[in-house]
Structures are given as structure tokens and as C-alpha cells.
Scaffold this active site. Structure first.
Site, PDB file in Angstrom:
ATOM      1  N   HIS A 197       0.819  -1.215   0.000  1.00  0.00           N
ATOM      2  CA  HIS A 197       0.000   0.000   0.000  1.00  0.00           C
ATOM      3  C   HIS A 197       0.854   1.267   0.000  1.00  0.00           C
ATOM      4  CE1 HIS A 197      -4.185  -1.705   1.228  1.00  0.00           C
ATOM      5  NE2 HIS A 197      -3.564  -2.460   0.358  1.00  0.00           N
TER       6      HIS A 197
ATOM      7  N   HIS B 297      -1.430 -12.582  -2.348  1.00  0.00           N
ATOM      8  CA  HIS B 297      -2.481 -13.261  -1.591  1.00  0.00           C
ATOM      9  C   HIS B 297      -2.145 -14.727  -1.300  1.00  0.00           C
ATOM     10  CE1 HIS B 297      -5.706  -9.986  -2.481  1.00  0.00           C
ATOM     11  NE2 HIS B 297      -4.696  -9.547  -1.753  1.00  0.00           N
TER      12      HIS B 297
HETATM   13 FE1  HEB Z   1      -4.354  -7.626  -1.096  1.00  0.00          FE
HETATM   14  C1  HEB Z   1      -4.969  -8.331   2.200  1.00  0.00           C
HETATM   15  C2  HEB Z   1      -7.558  -6.568  -1.482  1.00  0.00           C
HETATM   16  C3  HEB Z   1      -3.693  -6.833  -4.372  1.00  0.00           C
HETATM   17  C4  HEB Z   1      -0.999  -8.370  -0.603  1.00  0.00           C
HETATM   18  N1  HEB Z   1      -5.919  -7.478   0.137  1.00  0.00           N
HETATM   19  C5  HEB Z   1      -5.962  -7.746   1.460  1.00  0.00           C
HETATM   20  C6  HEB Z   1      -7.224  -7.407   1.973  1.00  0.00           C
HETATM   21  C7  HEB Z   1      -7.968  -6.957   0.946  1.00  0.00           C
HETATM   22  C8  HEB Z   1      -7.147  -6.974  -0.217  1.00  0.00           C
HETATM   23  C9  HEB Z   1      -9.406  -6.482   1.000  1.00  0.00           C
HETATM   24  C10 HEB Z   1      -7.667  -7.576   3.407  1.00  0.00           C
HETATM   25  C11 HEB Z   1      -7.266  -6.430   4.310  1.00  0.00           C
HETATM   26  C12 HEB Z   1      -7.696  -6.794   5.703  1.00  0.00           C
HETATM   27  O1  HEB Z   1      -6.841  -6.999   6.533  1.00  0.00           O
HETATM   28  O2  HEB Z   1      -8.924  -6.907   5.908  1.00  0.00           O
HETATM   29  N2  HEB Z   1      -5.416  -6.852  -2.623  1.00  0.00           N
HETATM   30  C13 HEB Z   1      -6.716  -6.522  -2.586  1.00  0.00           C
HETATM   31  C14 HEB Z   1      -7.126  -6.080  -3.888  1.00  0.00           C
HETATM   32  C15 HEB Z   1      -6.060  -6.163  -4.698  1.00  0.00           C
HETATM   33  C16 HEB Z   1      -4.972  -6.645  -3.889  1.00  0.00           C
HETATM   34  C17 HEB Z   1      -8.514  -5.633  -4.236  1.00  0.00           C
HETATM   35  C18 HEB Z   1      -5.971  -5.799  -6.163  1.00  0.00           C
HETATM   36  C19 HEB Z   1      -6.737  -6.683  -7.009  1.00  0.00           C
HETATM   37  N3  HEB Z   1      -2.654  -7.567  -2.257  1.00  0.00           N
HETATM   38  C20 HEB Z   1      -2.597  -7.197  -3.546  1.00  0.00           C
HETATM   39  C21 HEB Z   1      -1.240  -7.203  -3.993  1.00  0.00           C
HETATM   40  C22 HEB Z   1      -0.488  -7.615  -2.948  1.00  0.00           C
HETATM   41  C23 HEB Z   1      -1.387  -7.866  -1.868  1.00  0.00           C
HETATM   42  C24 HEB Z   1      -0.794  -6.807  -5.379  1.00  0.00           C
HETATM   43  C25 HEB Z   1       0.992  -7.810  -2.844  1.00  0.00           C
HETATM   44  C26 HEB Z   1       1.829  -7.870  -3.819  1.00  0.00           C
HETATM   45  N4  HEB Z   1      -3.197  -8.251   0.500  1.00  0.00           N
HETATM   46  C27 HEB Z   1      -1.864  -8.601   0.464  1.00  0.00           C
HETATM   47  C28 HEB Z   1      -1.507  -9.222   1.693  1.00  0.00           C
HETATM   48  C29 HEB Z   1      -2.651  -9.233   2.495  1.00  0.00           C
HETATM   49  C30 HEB Z   1      -3.679  -8.592   1.716  1.00  0.00           C
HETATM   50  C31 HEB Z   1      -0.154  -9.780   2.014  1.00  0.00           C
HETATM   51  C32 HEB Z   1      -2.798  -9.851   3.875  1.00  0.00           C
HETATM   52  C33 HEB Z   1      -2.680  -8.821   4.957  1.00  0.00           C
HETATM   53  C34 HEB Z   1      -2.703  -9.453   6.330  1.00  0.00           C
HETATM   54  O3  HEB Z   1      -2.480 -10.679   6.445  1.00  0.00           O
HETATM   55  O4  HEB Z   1      -2.932  -8.727   7.288  1.00  0.00           O
END
Ligand code: HEB
Length: 740
Positions: free
Chosen positions: A95, A283
Site C-alpha cells: 500500500h 495473496h
Molecule cells: Fe491484497 C490483504 C484486497 C492486491 C498483498 N488485500 C488484502 C485485503 C484486501 C485486499 C481487501 C484484506 C485487508 C484486511 O486486513 O482486511 N489486494 C486486494 C485487492 C487487490 C490486492 C482488491 C488488487 C486486485 N494484495 C494485492 C497485492 C499484494 C497484496 C498486489 C501484494 C503484492 N493483500 C496482500 C496481503 C494481504 C492482503 C499480504 C494480507 C494482509 C494481512 O495478512 O494482514
């Protein structure tokens, strides 16, 4: 938290800085404020503090060892899911860097801005306040030797390593800022998770709002398949990093979600391959948090009570943490090994069919149609769950093109690992600029195209006498000096301080796409480059990149009658080293300094000027000096006389300011569009000048006028030339991170 009934939520403070402000009175006034951020008055570090020097003293291995310890050192005040903070920290780093957008290079993890509003309080960043606070002891221990910006990203990297990913490496070098960055356009909405201003509708889209209830869902549904996200935005809603996890506007339609993902990830130059790798890789870890209804969650950090000390989103649901955490309101665990790298995410995605279900907080999510209870609980080892996914996850299967990539990775798990590691490295480093800014022992040897690489210096440093004989040759080559100035400026001024791309090094002005840009006046550019190439071949000691800058420098010197500094050492990039597609976004579609381009319906020419000045890292006085000097030097892109308020075009002087501020001139709009103006002499009634909005704003805006007055005074002639030369040199060298 509860405010007493009837009390106005906005307090009318009557101390310094309180009361109705200029911006409230005149919301459309030209805002110059983004040109005066991150100055010495906001930065608490010592005046000469150099982050790269400090970082070199960092015991890098020790920090990494400490971060490894933090991963599994679960704290009672914010317990680690599955006993490992890896998922949380990966999300924090993602982020942080994921706000980057290609169009203007703004956003990204380079300034540690997740510590400040609005990012610290974005709905998508819920719980990341805790992630950063968990890191405080490490930050405290290593002090200024590692910035928050670097620490947040390094922590994400170490998290991945601790969970079995072999990363491509890591580069430090992101100096912290100490105030909220005001330059980034995050959208125009006034509500969190709003998106009423960011979409224009595609062909089959629905333009009218106000549809009656029954039809609404059908029409809206059509709409999410065809709408266009406003540039430069890279998120589907105000306050999100990218897209709504439940599907566009909360509609659980994986195909439409795929469309949103493609648009938003595309805006940070991630293609389908990289996008699938990032999501499937990301993921593979962690879980989502939606233990109970969202109305248990208190104010975001920026609005939370003082005693919470910068933390927000207090959760009144049961224990408010651990198994009771509410973050996104979704309750999904993707794999059976959430703290270990695996390919289970894609395996399950294809093994199971998915049915739409609701999280305990009532959000749309998907559960595998199976009796396989294979997913561990984050806190109760006796409990097991069915596999679950977000709408945006299964988009990777139900979007036709993502499906191809996902299946390929499903069959080639090793390739997924490497693709993820590569895309992750790009995600974290793509706004850092040239390699010469990168620090630390883990910089990968492989050079990536997105770094905009330039070759190593192939010529020995130019001596003083080389420089002066080259300057002489250039000026004797028969090219009009203003053309040399325009070319040098065009070459250097593609630089943007946001992601540190562009600039004169590499001489990419010879290459696609820059050589054909209208603003670069291609036929004139060809003439200049042709003449310089001859000189280069004859000399054999100088790169074109240096020669282009030197040509401008020689021409400014001649026009100014003072010496202009020159820093050699640039090299020439090849077309193969140039990502022409992403370079297209460096196109200055408006450039006040060369009087190029006009207002749009939403943005006035002078606002574009501020935006450009900000990307060039100019202060307001520098911007004013540059504009006045460029006009005196007759450097408009098309050679026009608009704003050239001097009887001696081509000679550096403060005439622009003298004539702009003269009480003997009256200005009138020339056309209905208020872009071009005529200056009429009060006595003779003759039209003596023409000017653009960019020119006239310098006399109209009180703060810019105040600067212009300094330069228009009788005692400022020398100062003006000196200051112009200084800003000229600054622009020529903006990308020279290789020069100590
Ligand atoms: Fe993620 C977690 C959505 C892409 C790495 N994710 C997460 C959550 C959500 C999301 C709603 C839960 C938060 C809480 O704690 O409740 N993603 C999302 C979306 C997209 C994404 C709508 C576009 C399609 N991711 C992504 C990427 C990466 C990531 C590109 C790297 C390379 N995530 C992640 C991790 C986790 C999440 C390692 C777990 C955290 C904890 O365990 O605390």
C-alpha cells in the site's frame, strides 16, 4: 468518540491560522503552495543532513535480523495472525508503493507518506497504523540511518523472505518527508470510497444519474463494464489503493472487477503478466479481516482522539484485535499455508467452484463449494475453514486474459515465484529514479528497462579547454542560438521530481517517442541534432547528451554575458534501453515555460504551470525567474512572440518583468477563450505585446507579482541574470544523481 448532539463538528478556532482562510474565500485561486513543501522549516534534521550518507552507516544486516525477529514477536496489543506479521507487513509495503501512478509519477513509497494524511487515514489503509507502530522500536533503534520510507518497504521485503520468497533484492535511498504531501491529485470526491467524479462513461454506458430504483442495478451493472477512469487516477474509489475488493461499486461481478484491475494496475505500468503475479503472489499470504459489523470501528487516525496517539480505527467488537479484528470487513483466508510461500492460491482458485457468500460484516465474498476444511484459523488451531476468495481474486480466473496467465502460472509454479519477485521489486523501486540513487548491499545486478538505464561513461571527463573549444564550435555551427536553448531545455525538462524519470542524461530526445513530440518542434530538433552530431563525430570525446546541454549552455552564456556552469559526464542511451510506451507519459502536454498548450475545461494554463514547476522541483521564485528568462531568450516552442516582452529577444534581461508590470500597458483578451491577450500602450493605443495566461498570471497573482516586482526593479538586472543562470543550471542537472 461520540460528539454531543447539536455541536458543530467544525470548531471555529479564533487563534493564529484560524478563521476563514483565503482558500475558503476564493477556492479557485491559483494555489502556489505545492511549490513550497518539504523545506528546511518543516524538516527537523540538521541542515546538512544527507540521507544517503547516513544510510551508508547503517548496519544493514542488523536491521534485517531485527526485522526477522519482529515478524514472529507477537504483541499482546496487536497480536499476529498465525503468529506471524508477514501478511500485514507485505500489505503495508504494497500500500505504500502501490499509490504510484505512471501519468505524473506521483504517489509511491518514496517519501514515507503513509505516515501522513490522507494516506494514514485512507479506508484502504485500515490497521496499517498498527503495522507501522509495531516497527517503531526498530526505527527508534536505527534512527536517521534508515528512513520510514525505506523501513516500510524493507520490512515488506524481509517479510516475504521470512515466508520463503527469494526476492530480487532491495535498494534503499528514499529520504523521508515531514509533512503531508499536497501535490498528488487523489480525485475530486468529498467522501471516502466515493467515485462520483472519477468516471466518464464508455459508449454503452449510462450518462444520466437519477435512474429509478428498479432499473438502477441493471444500468449500473452495465456501467461498470464500460466506464473510463479519469487520468491520472489509479484507484476505483477515493481512499482505495486500487480497486474495490467486493467488485466495482460493491457489485460482485468478477469480470467487471477484472476490467477495473486491468485499468488501475495498467496505470502503474503493470501488464497482465505482472498483475496476476503480484496478486497471486501477494495473496499467497495472510488473511483479510471482517470479524464483525463495520460500525464497531471508530475514527480514522487523522480524526481519532488525542489519547490514541496517532492510532485510529478503535474496534469495539469483542477484544477488538486478533480474531476480532475488523479491517476491510471481508473475512477471507486464501491458502492453507498463509505464512509460507506456495502456489495454493491458484491451485484452489481452479480446483474449486465458488459461490457468493457474505462475511460476518456483511460484505460480498466467495466460498469454495466443497466440504474440504483445509484452511487454518489464525488463532484457534482446532478450527478449520473452507477456502475463500475476494471478487477481485476470482477475477483472475473469470477474466479471459487473466485466466490465460493464471493457468500458465498454475502449471509453472516456479515461474510464478520468479515473476512475483520481479514484479514486486519493480513495485517497490520504480519511482526511485536512476540506479545512482540506489543504496545498500542488496542491489540486484540485473538492470531493468523501467529504470531508464543509461550506459556507463565512455568518455574521459571533458577538460576546461575541451569545453571551451566545443562551445566555440557549437556557436560557429550556424544554428540560431535560441534553437540551441529550446533543444537543451526540451531535453532536460522532461525530468519529473516525482519518480525521477526523464532529464537530459541519455539524450533520449534523439529517440522515440521524444524526437517526434510536437512541443519539441521535430523539424527544428532535427536541424539542431544534425549540427551537433557533426561536432560530436569530429570531437570523438563527448556524448550527445552532454553536447545538447552544452549547446544550450553556450547559447545562454552568449545571451547573458555571464558564465554558465556546465557539468559533463552524461551518456547516450539507445532505443533498446528506452521504454517508449511509458516515456510517452513524460510528454509535457502543457508547458508554460515554452508557452505550449492551453487550459482544459477543468485545469487552467496557469494551474498546469504550477504542476509542471512542481515536477521540475522549482520554488515559486525559481518558476517566475525561469519563465521571465525563457521569454527574454525568445524560447517559445514555436518561436512565436507571445510573452516575449522585450525589444531585444534573444538577449537575457529582466525586460519581461519590467514590461509586464509597466503601468503604461493595458491588457485585453484577444479571443473568447481567454488564452491570448494583447498589451495596448496607453498613449499610442497601439498593440505592443501579446501574452498568454501563463505570462499574465505572473502580474496578476499577488504572490507571483511580488516576486516579479523584485526582478523588475532597477537594482535587479544583475540579480535576475544570476538567478536565471542558476535555475537554468539546476534544470540541466536535475537528473544528475550520479554527480556527488
Ligand atoms: Fe491484497 C490483504 C484486497 C492486491 C498483498 N488485500 C488484502 C485485503 C484486501 C485486499 C481487501 C484484506 C485487508 C484486511 O486486513 O482486511 N489486494 C486486494 C485487492 C487487490 C490486492 C482488491 C488488487 C486486485 N494484495 C494485492 C497485492 C499484494 C497484496 C498486489 C501484494 C503484492 N493483500 C496482500 C496481503 C494481504 C492482503 C499480504 C494480507 C494482509 C494481512 O495478512 O494482514
Amino acid at each position: 468518540m461520540a460528539s454531543s448532539m447539536g455541536e458543530c463538528p467544525v470548531r471555529k478556532m479564533n487563534t493564529g491560522g484560524g478563521g476563514t482562510r483565503n482558500l475558503d474565500w476564493w477556492p479557485n485561486q491559483l494555489k502556489v503552495n505545492i511549490l513550497r513543501q518539504h523545506t528546511t522549516v518543516t524538516n527537523p534534521l540538521d541542515a546538512g543532513f544527507d540521507y544517503s550518507e547516513a544510510f551508508k552507516k547503517l548496519d544493514y544486516d542488523a536491521v534485517k535480523a531485527d526485522l526477522h525477529k519482529v515478524m514472529t514477536d507477537s504483541k499482546e496489543w496487536w497480536p499476529a495472525d498465525f503468529g506471524h506479521y508477514g501478511g500485514l507487513f507485505v500489505r503495508m509495503a504494497w500500500h505504500s508503493s502501490g499509490t504510484y501512478r505512471l501519468f505524473d509519477g506521483r504517489g509511491g513509497g518514496g517519501q514515507g507518506q503513509q505516515r501522513f494524511a490522507p494516506l494514514n487515514s485512507w479506508p484502504d489503509n485500515v490497521s496499517l497504523d498498527k503495522a507501522r507502530r509495531l516497527l517503531w522500536p526498530v526505527k527508534q533503534k536505527y534512527g536517521n540511518k534508515i528512513s520510514w520510507a525505506d523501513l516500510m518497504l524493507l520490512t515488506g521485503n524481509v517479510a516475504l523472505e521470512s515466508m520463503g520468497v527469494k526476492t530480487e533484492g532491495f535498494a534503499g535511498g528514499r529520504a523521508d518527508t515531514f509533512e503531508a504531501e499536497e501535490s498528488v491529485y487523489w480525485g475530486a470526491e468529498g467522501t471516502w470510497l466515493g467515485n462520483e467524479d472519477r468516471y466518464s462513461r464508455g459508449n454503452e454506458g449510462v450518462a444520466d444519474s437519477g435512474v429509478v430504483d428498479g432499473q438502477q442495478s441493471e444500468k449500473e451493472h452495465k456501467d461498470i463494464h464500460s466506464r473510463d477512469l479519469e487520468k491520472p487516477l489509479a484507484a476505483a474509489h477515493m481512499g482505495l489503493i486500487y480497486v474495490n475488493p467486493e467488485g466495482p461499486d460493491g457489485i460482485p461481478d468478477p469480470v467487471a472487477a477484472g476490467r477495473d484491475i486491468r485499468t488501475t494496475f495498467g496505470r502503474m505500468a503493470m501488464n497482465d503478466y505482472e498483475t496476476v503475479a503480484l496478486i497471486a503472489g501477494g495473496h499467497a499470504f495472510g488473511k483479510t479481516h471482517g470479524a464483525g459489523p463495520a460500525d464497531n470501528v471508530g475514527k480514522e487516525p487523522q480524526d481519532a482522539p488525542l489519547e490514541q496517539q496517532g492510532l485510529g480505527w478503535t474496534n469495539s467488537y469483542k477484544s477488538g484485535k486478533g480474531p476480532d479484528t475488523i479491517t476491510s470487513g471481508l473475512e477471507v483466508i486464501w491458502t492453507s499455508t498463509p505464512t509460507k510461500w506456495s502456489n495454493h492460491y491458484l491451485e484452489y482458485m481452479y480446483k474449486y467452484e465458488w459461490e457468493l457468500t457474505k462475511s460476518p460484516a456483511g460484505a460480498n465474498q466467495w466460498t469454495a463449494k466443497t466440504d474440504d476444511m483445509i484452511i487454518p484459523d489464525a488463532y484457534d488451531s482446532s478450527k478449520k475453514h473452507k477456502p475463500t476468495m475476494l471478487t477481485t481474486d476470482i477475477a483472475l480466473r473469470y477474466d479471459k486474459d487473466y485466466d490465460k496467465v493464471s493457468r500458465h502460472f498454475l502449471e509453472h509454479p516456479d515461474e510464478l515465484h520468479d515473476a512475483f519477485a520481479k514484479a514486486w521489486f519493480k513495485l517497490l523501486h520504480r519511482d526511485m529514479g536512476p540506479r545512482s540513487r540506489w543504496l545498500g548491499p542488496e542491489i540486484p545486478a540485473e538492470v531493468h528497462i523501467w529504470e531508464d538505464p543509461v550506459p556507463k561513461a565512455e568518455h574521459p571527463t571533458l577538460s576546461e579547454s575541451d569545453i571551451s573549444s566545443l562551445k566555440k564550435e557549437i556557436l560557429d555551427a550556424g544554428v540560431e542560438p535560441t534553437k540551441l536553448i529550446r533543444t537543451a531545455f526540451a531535453s532536460a525538462s522532461t525530468f519529473r521530481g516525482s519518480d525521477k524519470r526523464g532529464g537530459a542524461n541519455g539524450a533520449r530526445i534523439r529517440l522515440e517517442p521524444q524526437k517526434d513530440w510536437e512541443i519539441n518542434n521535430p523539424s527544428e530538433l532535427k536541424e539542431v541534432l544534425g549540427a551537433l552530431e557533426k561536432i560530436q563525430q569530429k570531437s570523438g570525446k563527448v556524448s550527445m547528451a552532454d553536447l545538447i546541454v552544452l549547446a544550450g549552455t553556450a547559447a545562454v552564456e552568449k545571451a547573458a554575458g555571464v558564465q554558465v556552469p556546465f557539468t559533463g559526464g552524461r551518456t547516450d542511451a539507445s532505443q533498446e534501453q528506452t521504454d517508449a510506451t511509458t516515456f510517452e507519459h513524460l510528454y509535457p502536454s502543457r508547458d508554460a515555460f515554452r508557452n505550449y498548450g492551453k487550459s482544459t475545461e477543468r485545469v487552467k494554463t496557469e494551474q498546469f504551470m504550477i504542476d509542471r514547476a512542481h515536477l521540475l522541483t522549482l520554488t515559486a521564485p525559481e518558476m517566475v525567474v525561469l519563465l521571465g528568462g525563457m521569454r527574454a531568450l525568445n524560447a517559445n516552442w514555436d518561436g512565436s512572440n507571445v510573452g516575449v516582452l522585450t525589444k531585444n529577444p534573444g538577449k537575457l534581461s529582466n525586460d519581461f518583468f519590467v514590461n509586464l508590470l509597466s503601468t503604461e500597458t493595458v491588457w485585453n483578451p484577444k479571443n473568447g477563450d481567454q488564452e491570448l491577450f494583447e498589451g495596448v500602450d496607453r498613449q499610442s493605443k497601439k498593440t505592443v505585446w501579446q501574452a498568454s495566461r501563463a505570462d499574465l498570471i505572473i502580474g496578476a497573482h499577488p504572490e507571483l507579482r511580488a516576486v516579479a516586482e523584485i526582478y523588475a526593479c532597477d537594482d535587479a538586472k544583475e540579480k535576475f541574470n544570476k538567478d536565471f543562470v542558476k535555475v537554468w543550471h539546476k534544470i540541466m542537472d536535475l537528473d544528475r544523481f550520479d554527480v556527488p
